[in-house]
Design a protein around this motif. Structure first.
Motif, PDB file in Angstrom:
ATOM      1  N   ARG A   1       0.843  -1.198   0.000  1.00 41.21           N
ATOM      2  CA  ARG A   1       0.000   0.000   0.000  1.00 41.21           C
ATOM      3  C   ARG A   1       0.875   1.243   0.000  1.00 41.21           C
ATOM      4  O   ARG A   1       2.089   1.173   0.208  1.00 41.21           O
ATOM      5  N   GLU A   2       0.237   2.415  -0.234  1.00 37.85           N
ATOM      6  CA  GLU A   2       0.987   3.668  -0.253  1.00 37.85           C
ATOM      7  C   GLU A   2       1.514   4.008   1.136  1.00 37.85           C
ATOM      8  O   GLU A   2       0.891   3.693   2.157  1.00 37.85           O
ATOM      9  N   TYR A   3       2.661   4.635   1.144  1.00 39.16           N
ATOM     10  CA  TYR A   3       3.307   5.036   2.388  1.00 39.16           C
ATOM     11  C   TYR A   3       2.447   6.051   3.130  1.00 39.16           C
ATOM     12  O   TYR A   3       1.834   6.946   2.529  1.00 39.16           O
ATOM     13  N   GLN A   4       2.394   5.897   4.462  1.00 38.48           N
ATOM     14  CA  GLN A   4       1.698   6.843   5.319  1.00 38.48           C
ATOM     15  C   GLN A   4       2.660   7.330   6.397  1.00 38.48           C
ATOM     16  O   GLN A   4       3.550   6.579   6.823  1.00 38.48           O
TER      17      GLN A   4
ATOM     18  N   GLU B   1       7.361   2.451   8.965  1.00 40.11           N
ATOM     19  CA  GLU B   1       8.788   2.193   9.082  1.00 40.11           C
ATOM     20  C   GLU B   1       9.451   2.259   7.706  1.00 40.11           C
ATOM     21  O   GLU B   1       8.953   1.680   6.736  1.00 40.11           O
ATOM     22  N   VAL B   2      10.587   2.932   7.640  1.00 43.68           N
ATOM     23  CA  VAL B   2      11.305   3.092   6.377  1.00 43.68           C
ATOM     24  C   VAL B   2      11.727   1.731   5.820  1.00 43.68           C
ATOM     25  O   VAL B   2      11.712   1.506   4.610  1.00 43.68           O
ATOM     26  N   ARG B   3      12.075   0.796   6.720  1.00 46.52           N
ATOM     27  CA  ARG B   3      12.543  -0.511   6.249  1.00 46.52           C
ATOM     28  C   ARG B   3      11.437  -1.326   5.587  1.00 46.52           C
ATOM     29  O   ARG B   3      11.712  -2.354   4.981  1.00 46.52           O
ATOM     30  N   ARG B   4      10.167  -0.882   5.723  1.00 46.88           N
ATOM     31  CA  ARG B   4       9.053  -1.585   5.078  1.00 46.88           C
ATOM     32  C   ARG B   4       8.811  -1.102   3.645  1.00 46.88           C
ATOM     33  O   ARG B   4       7.953  -1.634   2.947  1.00 46.88           O
ATOM     34  N   ILE B   5       9.547  -0.087   3.204  1.00 38.95           N
ATOM     35  CA  ILE B   5       9.321   0.457   1.849  1.00 38.95           C
ATOM     36  C   ILE B   5       9.657  -0.600   0.794  1.00 38.95           C
ATOM     37  O   ILE B   5      10.704  -1.244   0.854  1.00 38.95           O
ATOM     38  N   ASP B   6       8.752  -0.778  -0.154  1.00 43.43           N
ATOM     39  CA  ASP B   6       9.000  -1.677  -1.285  1.00 43.43           C
ATOM     40  C   ASP B   6       9.541  -0.818  -2.422  1.00 43.43           C
ATOM     41  O   ASP B   6       8.792  -0.117  -3.105  1.00 43.43           O
ATOM     42  N   TRP B   7      10.849  -0.886  -2.633  1.00 42.72           N
ATOM     43  CA  TRP B   7      11.476   0.016  -3.596  1.00 42.72           C
ATOM     44  C   TRP B   7      11.141  -0.361  -5.037  1.00 42.72           C
ATOM     45  O   TRP B   7      11.099   0.514  -5.910  1.00 42.72           O
ATOM     46  N   ASN B   8      10.881  -1.626  -5.305  1.00 44.50           N
ATOM     47  CA  ASN B   8      10.508  -2.019  -6.661  1.00 44.50           C
ATOM     48  C   ASN B   8       9.166  -1.413  -7.058  1.00 44.50           C
ATOM     49  O   ASN B   8       9.015  -0.840  -8.151  1.00 44.50           O
ATOM     50  N   VAL B   9       8.167  -1.553  -6.181  1.00 44.36           N
ATOM     51  CA  VAL B   9       6.846  -0.982  -6.463  1.00 44.36           C
ATOM     52  C   VAL B   9       6.928   0.534  -6.500  1.00 44.36           C
ATOM     53  O   VAL B   9       6.289   1.189  -7.340  1.00 44.36           O
TER      54      VAL B   9
ATOM     55  N   ALA C   1       9.466   2.363  -7.411  1.00 41.66           N
ATOM     56  CA  ALA C   1      10.087   2.784  -8.673  1.00 41.66           C
ATOM     57  C   ALA C   1       9.101   2.699  -9.840  1.00 41.66           C
ATOM     58  O   ALA C   1       9.084   3.579 -10.720  1.00 41.66           O
ATOM     59  N   ARG C   2       8.279   1.652  -9.836  1.00 42.97           N
ATOM     60  CA  ARG C   2       7.316   1.494 -10.942  1.00 42.97           C
ATOM     61  C   ARG C   2       6.188   2.508 -10.885  1.00 42.97           C
ATOM     62  O   ARG C   2       5.724   3.001 -11.926  1.00 42.97           O
ATOM     63  N   SER C   3       5.723   2.826  -9.669  1.00 49.21           N
ATOM     64  CA  SER C   3       4.557   3.693  -9.532  1.00 49.21           C
ATOM     65  C   SER C   3       4.907   5.166  -9.392  1.00 49.21           C
ATOM     66  O   SER C   3       4.069   6.036  -9.636  1.00 49.21           O
ATOM     67  N   GLY C   4       6.143   5.451  -8.966  1.00 47.91           N
ATOM     68  CA  GLY C   4       6.537   6.832  -8.740  1.00 47.91           C
ATOM     69  C   GLY C   4       6.054   7.362  -7.400  1.00 47.91           C
ATOM     70  O   GLY C   4       6.237   8.547  -7.099  1.00 47.91           O
ATOM     71  N   THR C   5       5.425   6.507  -6.590  1.00 50.12           N
ATOM     72  CA  THR C   5       4.911   6.893  -5.273  1.00 50.12           C
ATOM     73  C   THR C   5       5.420   5.895  -4.239  1.00 50.12           C
ATOM     74  O   THR C   5       5.465   4.700  -4.495  1.00 50.12           O
ATOM     75  N   LEU C   6       5.798   6.398  -3.074  1.00 53.11           N
ATOM     76  CA  LEU C   6       6.292   5.512  -2.026  1.00 53.11           C
ATOM     77  C   LEU C   6       5.242   4.484  -1.630  1.00 53.11           C
ATOM     78  O   LEU C   6       4.089   4.836  -1.346  1.00 53.11           O
ATOM     79  N   HIS C   7       5.629   3.210  -1.614  1.00 55.14           N
ATOM     80  CA  HIS C   7       4.761   2.123  -1.162  1.00 55.14           C
ATOM     81  C   HIS C   7       5.498   1.303  -0.093  1.00 55.14           C
ATOM     82  O   HIS C   7       6.723   1.206  -0.115  1.00 55.14           O
TER      83      HIS C   7
ATOM     84  N   ARG D   1       5.376  -2.431   2.357  1.00 55.86           N
ATOM     85  CA  ARG D   1       4.831  -3.781   2.479  1.00 55.86           C
ATOM     86  C   ARG D   1       4.024  -3.898   3.764  1.00 55.86           C
ATOM     87  O   ARG D   1       4.496  -3.497   4.824  1.00 55.86           O
ATOM     88  N   GLN D   2       2.832  -4.428   3.651  1.00 61.08           N
ATOM     89  CA  GLN D   2       1.994  -4.694   4.820  1.00 61.08           C
ATOM     90  C   GLN D   2       2.020  -6.196   5.073  1.00 61.08           C
ATOM     91  O   GLN D   2       1.665  -6.984   4.193  1.00 61.08           O
ATOM     92  N   TYR D   3       2.460  -6.589   6.276  1.00 60.62           N
ATOM     93  CA  TYR D   3       2.636  -8.011   6.563  1.00 60.62           C
ATOM     94  C   TYR D   3       1.529  -8.543   7.475  1.00 60.62           C
ATOM     95  O   TYR D   3       0.906  -7.804   8.244  1.00 60.62           O
TER      96      TYR D   3
END
Length: 330
Positions: free
Chosen positions: A71-74, A78-86, A88-94, A96-98
């Motif tokens: 999901r989009e970053y809120q 936590e910074v370590r949860r950022i999915d950098w692949n998604v 990069a593709r979307s142009g918006t910080l996302h 991972r929700q576990y």
């Protein structure tokens, strides 16, 4: 001489522990693992239940392994949860929700070195470590989960294997008592340190776990850099909580005139006039510097910090920590 000693060593502490050299009113010395665990459950666990009503989800929960969604970053994520692949593709910080695992695997790394045998209030620091370890083991196992421990003193590094049920806390406490008793054995080779204990934890913990590092974080000169490196490695793979144990006499020199001080890790001693304003200012400065350095080390390692003191016990700090941690997760 005093300034030079303080400049080269962490703040020293009085050579006496509890008055008269006798165990304090909360001492567990001489008790069996069964007696100690029952006492912890009666005096501490019941009080904690009264505050948290059995809901320890803010503190005792396992690391998440199952990816539920991205999901989009809120703000607050936590910074370590950022999915950098998604991202990069979307142009918006996302991020991972576990989904949390149902089974918790909790480990304790418990420091029982010489500096932990100090205390001027209700109990010694090592006995406060027993309390926290026993409480953690009891809570984790009664919810059907497993707990293990790696403890160390100058004489030994001991392992209490991961286990569940009523037997696991008893074995864990028995291991801690034996490790504490081994402190007087002086092996010829290198003595275990917090850094070497954390390195051993990095070696043996293969699956993700909730890890409590229980220590006063007092190490021989230069040791801080080594344990911080190992702590950072541990936090990359596990959910890590640093449990810092302290005594009020380590933060403020008693106003007692001439007092003999000893470095608990090296055994070096000197006499100090505790009424000298210069000595008190220098000691206060070093205490503040050390606390700031520890805070920064925990932040760099991205671990949460729970602080407990021999003057207070574990219930109030654990409640505050649990409620704060729970609030961050909501």
């Amino acid at each position: 001489m005093v300034a030079l000693f303080f400049a080269r060593h962490r703040p020293a502490v009085p050579t006496q522990t509890l008055p008269g050299g006798t165990p304090g009113p909360g001492s567990y010395l001489g008790e069996t693992p069964t007696q100690l665990l029952k006492r912890i459950e009666f005096r501490i666990l019941r009080r904690l239940d009264g505050f948290l009503f059995g809901d320890y989800s803010g503190l005792f929960y396992g690391p998440s392994l199952d990816l539920a969604e991205v999901r989009e970053y809120q703000p607050g994520d936590e910074v370590r949860r950022i999915d950098w692949n998604v991202t990069a593709r979307s142009g918006t910080l996302h991020v991972r929700q576990y989904r949390e695992e149902r089974e918790v695997r909790a480990w304790l790394v418990v420091d029982l070195s010489s500096s932990m045998a100090f205390g001027t209030r209700r109990v010694r620091k090592e006995e406060l470590a027993f309390e926290f370890a026993g409480l953690t083991a009891a809570v984790v196992t009664r919810r059907g989960n497993k707990v293990g421990a790696l403890s160390f003193s100058e004489g030994d590094i001991s392992l209490s294997p991961l286990g569940g049920g009523r037997r696991a806390p008893l074995e864990l406490i028995g291991t801690l008592l034996r490790t504490s008793a081994s402190r007087e054995r002086r092996p010829n080779g290198p003595r275990p340190t917090l850094a070497s204990a954390l390195a051993e934890a990095n070696r043996i913990l293969k699956r993700k776990a909730l890890v409590f590092v229980v220590s006063d974080f007092i190490e021989p000169e230069g040791g801080e850099r080594r344990w911080e490196s190992e702590l950072r490695r541990l936090a990359l793979r596990h959910e890590v909580i640093a449990v810092k144990i302290s005594d009020p006499a380590e933060r403020e020199l008693p106003l007692a005139g001439d007092l003999r001080l000893r470095d608990p890790e090296t055994g070096r001693e000197l006499w100090v006039d505790t009424a000298d304003p210069r000595v008190r200012r220098e000691h206060a400065r070093l205490v503040a510097e050390r606390q700031a350095a520890l805070t920064q080390a925990f932040r760099r390692s991205r671990v949460d910090l729970l602080e407990i003191s021999t003057s207070q016990g574990v219930v109030a700090p654990v409640v505050r920590f649990t409620l704060s941690r729970r609030g961050r997760r909501q």
